[in-house]
Every structure is written in C-alpha cells, then in structure tokens.
Design a protein around this motif. Structure first.
Motif, PDB file in Angstrom:
ATOM      1  N   ASP A  11       0.860  -1.175   0.000  1.00  0.00           N
ATOM      2  CA  ASP A  11       0.000   0.000   0.000  1.00  0.00           C
ATOM      3  C   ASP A  11       0.897   1.225   0.000  1.00  0.00           C
ATOM      4  OD1 ASP A  11      -1.982   1.844   0.195  1.00  0.00           O
ATOM      5  OD2 ASP A  11      -2.493   1.446   2.280  1.00  0.00           O
ATOM      6  N   GLU A  12       0.922   1.933  -1.155  1.00  0.00           N
ATOM      7  CA  GLU A  12       1.791   3.094  -1.323  1.00  0.00           C
ATOM      8  C   GLU A  12       3.241   2.745  -0.992  1.00  0.00           C
ATOM      9  OE1 GLU A  12       0.180   6.267   0.969  1.00  0.00           O
ATOM     10  OE2 GLU A  12      -1.570   6.543  -0.334  1.00  0.00           O
ATOM     11  N   GLY A  13       3.675   1.592  -1.483  1.00  0.00           N
ATOM     12  CA  GLY A  13       5.056   1.179  -1.316  1.00  0.00           C
ATOM     13  C   GLY A  13       5.370   0.502  -0.003  1.00  0.00           C
ATOM     14  N   ARG A  14       4.394   0.425   0.881  1.00  0.00           N
ATOM     15  CA  ARG A  14       4.630  -0.187   2.196  1.00  0.00           C
ATOM     16  C   ARG A  14       3.956  -1.555   2.240  1.00  0.00           C
ATOM     17  NH1 ARG A  14       1.688  -0.562   6.800  1.00  0.00           N
ATOM     18  NH2 ARG A  14       0.041   0.730   5.856  1.00  0.00           N
ATOM     19  N   LEU A  15       4.733  -2.571   2.613  1.00  0.00           N
ATOM     20  CA  LEU A  15       4.177  -3.917   2.719  1.00  0.00           C
ATOM     21  C   LEU A  15       3.284  -3.968   3.955  1.00  0.00           C
ATOM     22  CD1 LEU A  15       6.237  -7.199   2.272  1.00  0.00           C
ATOM     23  CD2 LEU A  15       4.180  -7.060   3.641  1.00  0.00           C
ATOM     24  N   HIS A  16       2.012  -4.223   3.747  1.00  0.00           N
ATOM     25  CA  HIS A  16       1.087  -4.195   4.878  1.00  0.00           C
ATOM     26  C   HIS A  16       0.336  -5.499   5.093  1.00  0.00           C
ATOM     27  CE1 HIS A  16      -2.935  -3.712   2.783  1.00  0.00           C
ATOM     28  NE2 HIS A  16      -2.080  -3.649   1.787  1.00  0.00           N
ATOM     29  N   GLN A  17       0.361  -6.410   4.096  1.00  0.00           N
ATOM     30  CA  GLN A  17      -0.337  -7.682   4.243  1.00  0.00           C
ATOM     31  C   GLN A  17       0.333  -8.737   3.371  1.00  0.00           C
ATOM     32  OE1 GLN A  17      -4.538  -7.074   3.283  1.00  0.00           O
ATOM     33  NE2 GLN A  17      -5.080  -7.391   5.407  1.00  0.00           N
ATOM     34  N   VAL A  18       0.044  -9.981   3.684  1.00  0.00           N
ATOM     35  CA  VAL A  18       0.434 -11.095   2.820  1.00  0.00           C
ATOM     36  C   VAL A  18      -0.803 -11.955   2.596  1.00  0.00           C
ATOM     37  CG1 VAL A  18       1.686 -13.286   2.733  1.00  0.00           C
ATOM     38  CG2 VAL A  18       2.881 -11.209   3.347  1.00  0.00           C
TER      39      VAL A  18
END
Length: 462
Positions: free
Chosen positions: A269-276
């Motif tokens: 999300d906007e370059g940030r890993l937030h889920q897998v």
C-alpha cells in the motif's frame, strides 16, 4: 430542489465597495458571476422557497445545458422541465430529502438519475446550502454536477469487489490474509475447512504457533519463521509451491495431519508492505499416494523390509559418510536362513513366507532406529549398523543367531524350527566402493555356512 422558474435581472452594483465586514452580503457584478459560473463544471443555481411550498429559480447558469441538454431559456418557459428528466425511481427519495433539509435548515446533498435530452442516462449530484430570511423564505444556493463517471467507477469497483468476494468465499483453495505482524486477519471457508478451525480460531494465529506442528515432507520440523507467509513478509517477494504438513485438531490420529501446497504473495500500500495473502490447496491424498508409490518402490512387498535397491541407496550414503570421516565405524551383517529350501519343500511357499516375515519382525524388534535391515535376496538379508565398532557388530550377530534359534515359527498350529548364519564386516575409508564391504560380508557368510551353519563369522578389511 431542481425545477424551473424565473431568473430576475441582477441588481445594479453599489456606488462603493462595502467595508470588509459586509463582504458576506455583497453581490458581485454580473460579469464576475458569469465568469464564475463558466469556470465551474456543472451548473450553479439559486432557488427560493416560500413558507407555503412555492418555489422559483432566481438564478441558473448556462452549464445546465451540458447536463440536461436543456437551455436556461427553456427552463424559464417550462419550470418543470428539469424535474421531468428525473428517474421516477429516484424522485420520492429526492423529494423527501429536500423536505427534510427545508424543515431542519440542513445542507442538501443528493444524487439522482436523469434521462437527458440526448437520451443518455446521467447521474446528477446536487449540493445546496440554505439561508432563511425573516420573511420565512428559504434561498438555496447550490451546484449540480455530472457524477456519471464517478458512479460508473464506483459500480465497477463494487462489481469487482463482489466478484472478488465471491471468488474468495467459493474457491476450493484456502485463502488467508496475514497482517504485517504475520497474524491471520481473514480466512475463507475453504481455509477453515482444510485447517479444521473456525475463523475465530484462526484470527490472531501466526505461522510460528506451535499448535500447527508443521513438518516437512521428510518428517522434520518446519520452523514457523520459514513459513511462506513469513518469508514473503520478510523479503517482500512471492513464495511459491511449498509443501508442508500441519496438524488438524479434533480428528482421528490417522487423519490429523493435512498436507498443503502453499503460495504467499506480499501486498503493498503506497510502497509499504502491509499484508500477505497466502493460498493453499489440500494435497493430502496426492501426498499419501506418492508416499505409497515410493514405499512400494523401495519396500519388499512380502516382509515390509526395505528392498535391495533401497538398502543399496542407504549403504552408499553411509559409505560416503565414512569416506569423508575415516574415524567413523560402520558395520555390516550378511544374514541367511539355513536350509530355507527344506522349509519351502516341507511347508510350502506359504510356510516359507511365514518364516521370512517372522525373521524380519524379530530382527526389527532388536535393532536401533538408525540401523537398517534390507531383504537383498530370496532368504538373504543385510543389516547395516552405523556408528558401530567391530565388537558390537559381532555381539549383534550372535544375539540375532541366538534369538532366531530359540524362536520357532508357528504356522498352521505347528512349529517350524529355524536357524541363522551371519557374516560380519565393516566399512573402510580405503574401500573402492560399497560393493567391497558387501563382498567381505558375503565371504564371511559363506564361511559360516561351510562350517556348519547356525554360526557367525567375520571378514574385516586388511
């Protein structure tokens, strides 16, 4: 509150600009109003409503023609021209919202559909702010915008989300979302079915939870931090086709382990890993079938002992281990049932089969888990004894000889007396290949048979 009415002539500008405190009531000149209306997408308007329910337009910008295909002049002739374009399905909702806004003095914000003059369906978004005069009249100043493109995008997004939800809920593969900490936050019905846990039981669990009892294909422990979801979180890269076994609670022991093929995809999300997002399929039947095929390919069908091919594979591994570390000691016994042809002639092949199975069960009950008994011929067996010095190899051979001699086989209610000859040897780092140690064990076994059978002989490397 969009209908037709009359547009009055704007008042003449005042002789002087009012003080700053009066700017809220200052009416701009007509040119400024025209420029403002032209710069705004959509149509500006003002409607005045009386306390008796009568209303009229006091201003309507030319942008109305782009929305409805109707000119300002046409609205002056027919005040209901705009209202007639509204879809009947939206009319009651819009009227109720307008009456509520009039009653409470709240701002109006509504959306409705129209059929424009060109036959096109459009979504109109209306925003208006009321101002009540001392006379009881309420003036509504607002804007009408074409919301069609946004509504189409919203409808497409909703359809996409509905499709995704349907897929997520109905696909036979398990689907699980992990948050940035690795905890499960969502799981579809297939995942709940495969793992034998409800959504409430799954939420909050991580791959490092010991209750999974995760194992690799070889039966070794599968560390939780090496689970595909955790690797994807750590690396930001996809992980594909990982096979693992996990424990399923509340199932019979023989069905308590399920084998799954796992994929994991990181979501940003906007370059940030937030889920897998991890997906998996139940491959238990396939895995068990593969294991059975492998077992049949490596196991003697009669006795259940490893066959010659399987035994030779393990012997080669031990040979390489000894070559790398000459200090290791690995023993080998060649075992042969005495007078086995006589057993077959007397008791038939069924009796001979019973004797072979009896020998395997007896030997396997006396050896270690690290030892390996293989059927390498008709009535011939080989016993690999890793990490065993020569004296212990001989001791094992003698123990087996004695146990076989005092353990007759019971077949069809009668006893069959049997005896065992053994040839002992050990591996040497100087051996050319594994066959060299087999040859020495066979040489010792032949010596035992030549010297009367039911005995142990040894042939050590020179």
């Amino acid at each position: 509150m969009v209908d037709g009415g009359r547009t009055p002539t704007p008042p003449s500008p005042p002789a002087a600009v009012p003080a700053a405190g009066d700017l809220a009531t200052y009416d701009p000149d007509p040119a400024f109003l025209a420029d403002l209306a032209a710069s705004v997408p959509g149509a500006l308007y003002r409607i005045v409503s009386s306390a008796y329910g009568q209303w009229r337009f006091t201003y309507l910008s030319p942008g109305i023609q782009a929305l409805y295909g109707i000119t300002v002049e046409e609205v002056l002739v027919d005040p209901m021209a705009l209202s007639a374009c509204m879809w009947e399905a939206d009319r009651e909702r819009y009227q109720q919202a307008s009456l509520e806004a009039f009653r409470t003095g709240a701002a109006l914000h509504q959306e409705y559909r129209i059929t424009a003059r060109d036959g096109q369906m459009r979504w109109i978004e209306v925003k208006a702010v009321p101002r009540r005069a001392e006379s009881g009249e309420v003036s509504w100043t607002g804007i009408m915008l074409d919301a069609s493109q946004r509504k189409r995008a919203e409808a497409a997004l909703q359809a996409s989300e509905a499709t995704y939800r349907t897929l997520f809920e109905t696909v036979p593969q398990g689907g699980v979302y992990h948050d940035a900490s690795g905890a499960i936050v969502a799981a579809n019905p297939a995942a709940q079915r495969i793992l034998g846990l409800t959504l409430d039981q799954l939420q909050g669990r991580t791959s490092t939870d010991a209750r999974w009892r995760a194992v690799r294909e070889d039966g070794s422990h599968f560390p939780g931090d090496e689970h595909p979801a955790m690797v994807a979180l750590r690396t930001g890269s996809e992980v594909r086709d990982v096979v693992m076994g996990v424990h399923v609670p509340d199932r019979p022991v023989d069905r308590s382990q399920v084998w799954i093929l796992v994929n994991a995809v990181p979501l940003f999300d906007e370059g940030r890993l937030h889920q897998v997002y991890a997906t998996f399929e139940d491959i238990t039947e396939r895995e068990l079938l593969a294991r059975e095929v492998k077992r049949q390919a490596t196991t003697d069908f009669l006795t259940g002992a490893p066959n010659r091919r399987s035994f030779m594979t393990r012997l080669s591994l031990e040979f390489e281990r000894v070559r790398r570390n000459p200090a290791l000691q690995c023993g080998l016994l060649g075992l042969d049932l005495d007078h086995f042809k006589r057993v077959n002639d007397t008791w038939g092949h069924a009796g001979g089969d019973a004797v072979l199975c009896h020998l395997v069960n007896l030997v396997q009950g006396l050896i270690r888990n690290t030892d390996l008994l293989g059927r390498t011929g008709g009535e011939e067996f080989s016993l690999l004894l890793p990490d065993t010095p020569p004296e212990a190899v001989l001791a094992m051979a003698e123990r087996l000889r004695q146990e076989v001699a005092r353990s007759p086989v019971v077949f069809e209610g009668r006893s069959i007396d049997i005896s065992l000859s053994s040839g002992a040897s050990r591996m040497a780092a100087t051996d050319a290949d594994p066959d060299a140690v087999l040859a020495r064990a066979d040489q010792a076994l032949y010596a035992a048979k030549e010297e009367g059978r039911n005995t142990v002989r040894a042939c050590w490397p020179g």
